[in-house]
Motif scaffolding. Structure first.
Motif, PDB file in Angstrom:
ATOM      1  N   VAL A 109       9.564  -1.695  13.498  1.00  8.09           N
ATOM      2  CA  VAL A 109      10.335  -1.412  11.995  1.00  8.09           C
ATOM      3  C   VAL A 109       9.343  -0.630  11.543  1.00  8.09           C
ATOM      4  CG1 VAL A 109      11.387  -2.134  10.236  1.00  8.09           C
ATOM      5  CG2 VAL A 109      11.807  -3.492  12.432  1.00  8.09           C
ATOM      6  N   GLU A 110       9.977   0.601  10.747  1.00  7.27           N
ATOM      7  CA  GLU A 110       9.172   1.347  10.040  1.00  7.27           C
ATOM      8  C   GLU A 110       8.691   0.832   8.704  1.00  7.27           C
ATOM      9  OE1 GLU A 110       9.734   5.841   7.624  1.00  7.27           O
ATOM     10  OE2 GLU A 110      11.104   5.077   9.074  1.00  7.27           O
ATOM     11  N   GLN A 269      11.289   0.803  -1.903  1.00 12.81           N
ATOM     12  CA  GLN A 269      10.722   0.921  -0.568  1.00 12.81           C
ATOM     13  C   GLN A 269      11.143  -0.477  -0.086  1.00 12.81           C
ATOM     14  OE1 GLN A 269       7.014   2.030  -1.852  1.00 12.81           O
ATOM     15  NE2 GLN A 269       7.297   3.944  -1.013  1.00 12.81           N
ATOM     16  N   GLU A 272      14.641  -0.578   1.077  1.00  9.22           N
ATOM     17  CA  GLU A 272      14.755   0.237   2.245  1.00  9.22           C
ATOM     18  C   GLU A 272      14.219  -0.760   3.736  1.00  9.22           C
ATOM     19  OE1 GLU A 272      12.787   3.803   1.730  1.00  9.22           O
ATOM     20  OE2 GLU A 272      14.300   4.493   0.247  1.00  9.22           O
ATOM     21  N   ILE A 273      13.140  -1.270   3.436  1.00 13.21           N
ATOM     22  CA  ILE A 273      12.335  -2.036   4.663  1.00 13.21           C
ATOM     23  C   ILE A 273      13.460  -3.247   4.949  1.00 13.21           C
ATOM     24  CG2 ILE A 273      10.579  -3.351   5.444  1.00 13.21           C
ATOM     25  CD1 ILE A 273       8.548  -1.546   3.648  1.00 13.21           C
ATOM     26  N   ARG A 276      16.419  -1.837   6.953  1.00  7.27           N
ATOM     27  CA  ARG A 276      15.739  -1.491   8.249  1.00  7.27           C
ATOM     28  C   ARG A 276      15.822  -2.832   9.199  1.00  7.27           C
ATOM     29  NH1 ARG A 276      11.398   1.546   6.015  1.00  7.27           N
ATOM     30  NH2 ARG A 276      12.253   3.564   5.202  1.00  7.27           N
ATOM     31  N   LYS A 278      17.522  -5.610   8.612  1.00  9.66           N
ATOM     32  CA  LYS A 278      18.668  -6.049   8.741  1.00  9.66           C
ATOM     33  C   LYS A 278      19.342  -5.243   9.689  1.00  9.66           C
ATOM     34  CE  LYS A 278      23.043  -7.216   6.193  1.00  9.66           C
ATOM     35  NZ  LYS A 278      23.812  -6.977   4.778  1.00  9.66           N
ATOM     36  N   ASP A 279      19.153  -4.046   9.817  1.00  2.14           N
ATOM     37  CA  ASP A 279      19.836  -3.082  10.984  1.00  2.14           C
ATOM     38  C   ASP A 279      19.338  -3.644  12.348  1.00  2.14           C
ATOM     39  OD1 ASP A 279      21.078  -1.719   9.244  1.00  2.14           O
ATOM     40  OD2 ASP A 279      19.474   0.076   9.188  1.00  2.14           O
ATOM     41  N   LYS A 280      18.160  -4.162  12.376  1.00  4.94           N
ATOM     42  CA  LYS A 280      17.711  -4.768  13.837  1.00  4.94           C
ATOM     43  C   LYS A 280      18.366  -6.214  13.779  1.00  4.94           C
ATOM     44  CE  LYS A 280      14.767  -1.519  14.840  1.00  4.94           C
ATOM     45  NZ  LYS A 280      14.867  -0.669  15.934  1.00  4.94           N
TER      46      LYS A 280
END
Length: 437
Positions: A109-110, A269, A272-273, A276, A278-280
């Motif tokens: 994850v970025e 930030q 945002e992390i 990301r 959660k998107d996974k």
């Protein structure tokens, strides 16, 4: 007529009927006392938790659960808001475990600097060469080197070393035959329970030696747990499954993951992390999120107490209306005389409104004084009894802005309650008032 004179006269008029005014103030006192003491408890708890969290640090630290449902389950567990659920033998576990593949996904994850699984370990006991007794031990893996622990002696365990380390919870050094300073550097033995697949098999416990590197201070963060470093946690987990054939060993062995990000990351930030992650398919929470869950329990309790205080103030406002209506009735001729001498209806309204405001003011002052007395007693009893193990925890604390805010709120409620009788006084016809017997 100057505003100072208006309030001076208001106090003098309240003193005309001391008993009635005092009873009204006492009614106000009940509500203001409840609200002030409740806000003091809320402030004391929040202030202590905030200090504990500030000492721990945790910048750039997140805990990640397998699913968003796990996060929701944790929130329910912490807040105590769950309801009975019908048993389903086929239902999934309450908390989902994580696999090595999940950890690798988090590392991709970025914005994530590192991700490591948290082993679910279980220790049976702890002992040392200086005692022949064994003591029950609740040990867990230390989440991250980014957390600062309040230590009596020594240091926190280091997750970066391959050596097996433990930092003891308060009280263990003495029972192991040492004091808090001399135990640092000593080797102690933990008893690790080994999983047996055969039903009815006797319990098997294997010894595991670790080096003591520190002793924790009493705090809500440690919660009476001893912490082992990552190397020790992995070895304890491995030992617990040593009798389980490889084909039967669980693929999911982490009950959550620790993710580290840039400690200087802004709130935006961090959000945002978290998005990301959660998107996974995972759910991430910061230390601040966890504290928010804990404080939500206290917020619910204080909200209930504030409601009781508001009800008491509502009852007191009815008393204010009654007191001022009676005052208007008794001073009808006086009102007529003041109007005949040229005093406007607006100033009459102001005079009676000032009396209502002063009732609120003195009632809240009495509430503050009694709340301060209660604070002294509660804090003294707490420090010597149920909070003796948490030094620095002062359960009732007052802030000046909160006290001023409550006082202004009570005065505003008193003013609104006095509006109707003050309006009636302002509308009195001077001729009819002078004729009033």
């Amino acid at each position: 007529m100057k505003i100072f004179d208006v309030f001076r006269m208001a106090n003098a008029n309240l003193a005309r009927n001391k008993a009635r005014s005092l009873l009204t103030m006492l009614a106000i006192f009940v509500g203001s006392f409840t609200i002030i003491l409740t806000t003091g408890i809320n402030y004391g708890v929040t202030n202590y938790v905030d200090k504990q969290v500030a000492n721990v640090g945790g910048e750039g630290y997140m805990e990640v659960l397998k699913t968003t449902e796990d996060l929701a389950e944790m929130e329910v567990t912490i807040s105590g808001s769950g309801e009975p659920v019908e048993y389903d033998p086929n239902a999934a576990p309450i908390m989902s475990a994580m696999t090595e593949a999940d950890i690798e996904t988090l590392r991709s994850v970025e914005g994530v600097q590192s991700a490591n699984g948290q082993y679910n370990i279980s220790t049976k006991y702890i002992t040392s060469a200086k005692t022949d007794k064994k003591y029950e031990l609740s040990a867990t893996a230390f989440p991250s080197n980014r957390l600062n622990m309040d230590m009596v002696s020594g240091r926190a365990v280091d997750n970066a070393t391959s050596e097996y380390e433990i930092m003891l919870a308060p009280g263990f050094a003495e029972v192991l035959g040492y004091d808090d300073n001399s135990v640092v550097g000593q080797t102690v033995t933990l008893g690790v329970g080994v999983t047996q697949l055969k039903e009815g098999a006797p319990e098997k416990i294997v010894p595991f030696e670790v080096k003591v590197v520190g002793v924790q201070n009493k705090s809500v963060v440690g919660m009476g747990r001893s912490f082992v470093n990552a190397s020790a946690a992995k070895e304890i987990y491995t030992l617990s499954l040593q009798d389980v054939p490889a084909e039967y060993q669980p693929e999911a062995k982490f009950y959550f993951a620790i993710v580290e990000i840039d400690p200087a990351a802004t709130d935006a930030q961090i959000d945002e992390i978290q998005a990301r992650i959660k998107d996974k398919g995972f759910a991430a929470m910061t230390l601040a999120d966890e504290v928010g869950m804990v404080l939500s329990v206290f917020d619910a309790i204080t909200t209930i107490l504030l409601i009781f205080g508001a009800i008491a103030l509502l009852a007191a406002s009815i008393g204010i209306v009654n007191t001022l209506y009676m005052a208007v009735q008794e001073r009808t001729r006086e009102i007529g005389l003041m109007k005949a001498m040229g005093l406007s209806g607006g100033k009459i309204f102001l005079m009676f409104s000032a009396e209502a405001i002063m009732l609120g003011f003195w009632g809240s002052v009495i509430g503050i004084l009694f709340a301060m007395l209660a604070r002294t007693g509660i804090n003294a009893v707490a420090a010597n009894t149920f909070l003796a193990d948490l030094p620095g925890f002062v359960p009732v604390q007052f802030s000046i802005p909160a006290l001023v805010g409550v006082t202004l709120l009570v005065m505003a409620i008193a003013f609104l309650a006095g509006t109707l009788p003050a309006r009636r006084a302002a509308k009195q016809n001077p001729i009819d008032a002078l004729r009033y017997e």
